[in-house]
Design a protein around this motif. Sequence first.
Motif, mmCIF file in Angstrom:
data_model
loop_
_atom_site.group_PDB
_atom_site.id
_atom_site.type_symbol
_atom_site.label_atom_id
_atom_site.label_comp_id
_atom_site.label_asym_id
_atom_site.label_seq_id
_atom_site.Cartn_x
_atom_site.Cartn_y
_atom_site.Cartn_z
ATOM 1 N N ASN A 163 25.086 31.641 27.305
ATOM 2 C CA ASN A 163 26.342 30.958 26.983
ATOM 3 C C ASN A 163 27.545 31.592 27.679
ATOM 4 O O ASN A 163 28.685 31.233 27.402
ATOM 5 N N GLU A 164 27.272 32.497 28.598
ATOM 6 C CA GLU A 164 28.333 33.105 29.416
ATOM 7 C C GLU A 164 28.257 32.598 30.858
ATOM 8 O O GLU A 164 28.600 33.285 31.811
ATOM 9 N N TRP A 165 27.832 31.331 31.004
ATOM 10 C CA TRP A 165 27.587 30.752 32.326
ATOM 11 C C TRP A 165 28.855 30.620 33.178
ATOM 12 O O TRP A 165 28.769 30.458 34.406
ATOM 13 N N LEU A 166 30.040 30.722 32.561
ATOM 14 C CA LEU A 166 31.259 30.664 33.370
ATOM 15 C C LEU A 166 31.301 31.811 34.386
ATOM 16 O O LEU A 166 31.941 31.702 35.434
ATOM 17 N N THR A 167 30.598 32.895 34.089
ATOM 18 C CA THR A 167 30.543 34.014 35.035
ATOM 19 C C THR A 167 29.842 33.625 36.328
ATOM 20 O O THR A 167 30.167 34.145 37.405
ATOM 21 N N SER A 168 28.868 32.724 36.249
ATOM 22 C CA SER A 168 28.189 32.255 37.470
ATOM 23 C C SER A 168 29.158 31.478 38.349
ATOM 24 O O SER A 168 29.200 31.673 39.572
ATOM 25 N N ALA A 169 29.925 30.589 37.742
ATOM 26 C CA ALA A 169 30.933 29.844 38.499
ATOM 27 C C ALA A 169 31.938 30.801 39.137
ATOM 28 O O ALA A 169 32.391 30.583 40.264
ATOM 29 N N LEU A 170 32.262 31.875 38.423
ATOM 30 C CA LEU A 170 33.227 32.850 38.931
ATOM 31 C C LEU A 170 32.695 33.546 40.183
ATOM 32 O O LEU A 170 33.394 33.640 41.202
ATOM 33 N N LEU A 171 31.453 34.023 40.151
ATOM 34 C CA LEU A 171 30.897 34.695 41.325
ATOM 35 C C LEU A 171 30.766 33.742 42.507
ATOM 36 O O LEU A 171 31.000 34.129 43.662
ATOM 37 N N MET A 172 30.407 32.501 42.236
ATOM 38 C CA MET A 172 30.285 31.536 43.330
ATOM 39 C C MET A 172 31.650 31.198 43.923
ATOM 40 O O MET A 172 31.777 30.980 45.134
ATOM 41 N N LYS A 173 32.668 31.152 43.112
ATOM 42 C CA LYS A 173 34.029 30.954 43.621
ATOM 43 C C LYS A 173 34.450 32.149 44.476
ATOM 44 O O LYS A 173 35.053 31.982 45.548
ATOM 45 N N PHE A 174 34.129 33.350 44.028
ATOM 46 C CA PHE A 174 34.434 34.546 44.817
ATOM 47 C C PHE A 174 33.834 34.449 46.219
ATOM 48 O O PHE A 174 34.518 34.629 47.223
ATOM 49 N N ILE A 175 32.539 34.187 46.285
ATOM 50 C CA ILE A 175 31.867 34.238 47.578
ATOM 51 C C ILE A 175 32.311 33.083 48.472
ATOM 52 O O ILE A 175 32.406 33.229 49.702
ATOM 53 N N ASP A 176 32.614 31.936 47.889
ATOM 54 C CA ASP A 176 33.129 30.806 48.658
ATOM 55 C C ASP A 176 34.462 31.164 49.305
ATOM 56 O O ASP A 176 34.668 30.978 50.517
ATOM 57 N N PHE A 378 39.533 29.159 33.347
ATOM 58 C CA PHE A 378 38.959 29.639 34.597
ATOM 59 C C PHE A 378 40.011 30.156 35.577
ATOM 60 O O PHE A 378 39.837 31.230 36.171
ATOM 61 N N SER A 379 41.076 29.412 35.776
ATOM 62 C CA SER A 379 42.075 29.815 36.773
ATOM 63 C C SER A 379 42.651 31.189 36.458
ATOM 64 O O SER A 379 42.804 32.036 37.351
ATOM 65 N N LYS A 380 42.971 31.432 35.192
ATOM 66 C CA LYS A 380 43.504 32.743 34.809
ATOM 67 C C LYS A 380 42.451 33.828 35.011
ATOM 68 O O LYS A 380 42.758 34.918 35.534
ATOM 69 N N ILE A 381 41.220 33.542 34.617
ATOM 70 C CA ILE A 381 40.155 34.526 34.778
ATOM 71 C C ILE A 381 39.974 34.877 36.246
ATOM 72 O O ILE A 381 39.826 36.048 36.618
ATOM 73 N N TYR A 382 40.016 33.875 37.104
ATOM 74 C CA TYR A 382 39.842 34.132 38.534
ATOM 75 C C TYR A 382 40.967 35.015 39.063
ATOM 76 O O TYR A 382 40.716 35.981 39.790
ATOM 77 N N GLN A 383 42.192 34.686 38.705
ATOM 78 C CA GLN A 383 43.319 35.499 39.172
ATOM 79 C C GLN A 383 43.245 36.912 38.616
ATOM 80 O O GLN A 383 43.608 37.876 39.302
ATOM 81 N N ASP A 384 42.769 37.057 37.386
ATOM 82 C CA ASP A 384 42.648 38.393 36.794
ATOM 83 C C ASP A 384 41.582 39.233 37.499
ATOM 84 O O ASP A 384 41.735 40.458 37.617
ATOM 85 N N THR A 385 40.493 38.590 37.932
ATOM 86 C CA THR A 385 39.326 39.353 38.370
ATOM 87 C C THR A 385 39.145 39.406 39.889
ATOM 88 O O THR A 385 38.294 40.170 40.365
ATOM 89 N N ILE A 386 39.909 38.643 40.663
ATOM 90 C CA ILE A 386 39.759 38.683 42.115
ATOM 91 C C ILE A 386 40.010 40.099 42.640
ATOM 92 O O ILE A 386 39.370 40.552 43.596
#
Length: 395
Positions: A163-176, A378-386
């Motif tokens: 149920n923490e699958w948003l982390t997968s989207a996060l890593l794929m956004k990073f590599i993209d 998601f957008s906030k998480i991405y900006q926080d973790t990039i």
Amino acid sequence: MQIRVKSGDSLWKYSRVFQIPLKLILDSNNLDNPNQLMIGEVIQIPGYVTKSYTIKPGDTLWKIAGWYQAPLDGVLLLNDANPFALKPGEKVNIPIRVTWSLVNPIQNYDYNTLVTDVRKLLAVYPFIKQGVIGESVMGKPLPELVVGKGNKKVHMNASFHANEWLTSALLMKFIDDYARELTNSQMLSGVSLPPLYESTSLSLVPMVNPDGVDIVINGLPEEEPYRTLVDEINNGSNQFNRWKANVRGVDLNNQYPAKWEVEAKRKPTKPSPRNYPGKAPLTEPEAIAIADLSRRKKFDRALAFHSQGEVIFWGYEGLEPPESERLVTEYSRLSGYTGIRYVDSFAGYKDWFIKEFRKPGFTVEIGKGESPLPLSQFSKIYQDTIGIFLSSLYM
């Protein structure tokens, strides 16, 4: 994008015409002799796709290149048409530089979505290398993506917990984003990327637990005996938001031989949607695959992305090296997440990685709230973790 070699072509010429770093063209092709291309040989050019265009009366390649903001020399390289005698109805290929995202992270990110996105990335950025580190219980291949050629080896993974699958989207956004801006010689979040590519080999396993992720997003599996098994473990409920385990009801992040016995005494003693550590350490193929990968590649550091809490766990029994504190201090500064050295929880991948290798290991808990986290975060998480992502490569 593929180009068929013509007389006088060279990789240096392709690099100049398409404004792509020569290193990325080299790494996108397995060439016996990069300095002597064979006429007719197919060369992969990263960062481009082709668009077919049908010639109309009055068209010229110069006009067409201008309309699509494509390099004229690139259009000539891509086509065998006579540029001075174009015929209406004739088709030509136009090289289009990829400046857009290939990955859409704002969706229910299940295994099929991951596989589709991996395929897109490999087609446009062939310097990304894919391996398969194992299979899930249900036989789904577990992809590993590798970017970079450096001696420093960094590993990141996501979706240990279903149920923490948003982390997968996060890593794929990073590599993209990393691959796109690297190819286009652009900075990412103010960071120059070629030095990272040259110095660091990045390993990503974006979905450790695909069977579990599919259960949370799509419900009961169609296949037996897994459908009946999951239904029994979940007590007949069709609500799976709290499901963390793999399809056999084992919590993959309680599977590692790092005080596993302590966790086993205080956790469920039979398969459960969450927290059951299994009958013994490393019984589940997904957990075994990550352990085997870590042993084989001997990473210099490892980051496991989880949700939620906006914290970073970084210690285990005093075995973490001094470098860990320096890294977590920087991660915290860049993300705003709180570093926590010790917590009364064991048998996780991060714990085992530190214990096994005495190298820095981290559990990064993204976002706040109840998992699955809403896509609106998601957008906030991405900006926080990039910053965590990038600093892991350059520090």
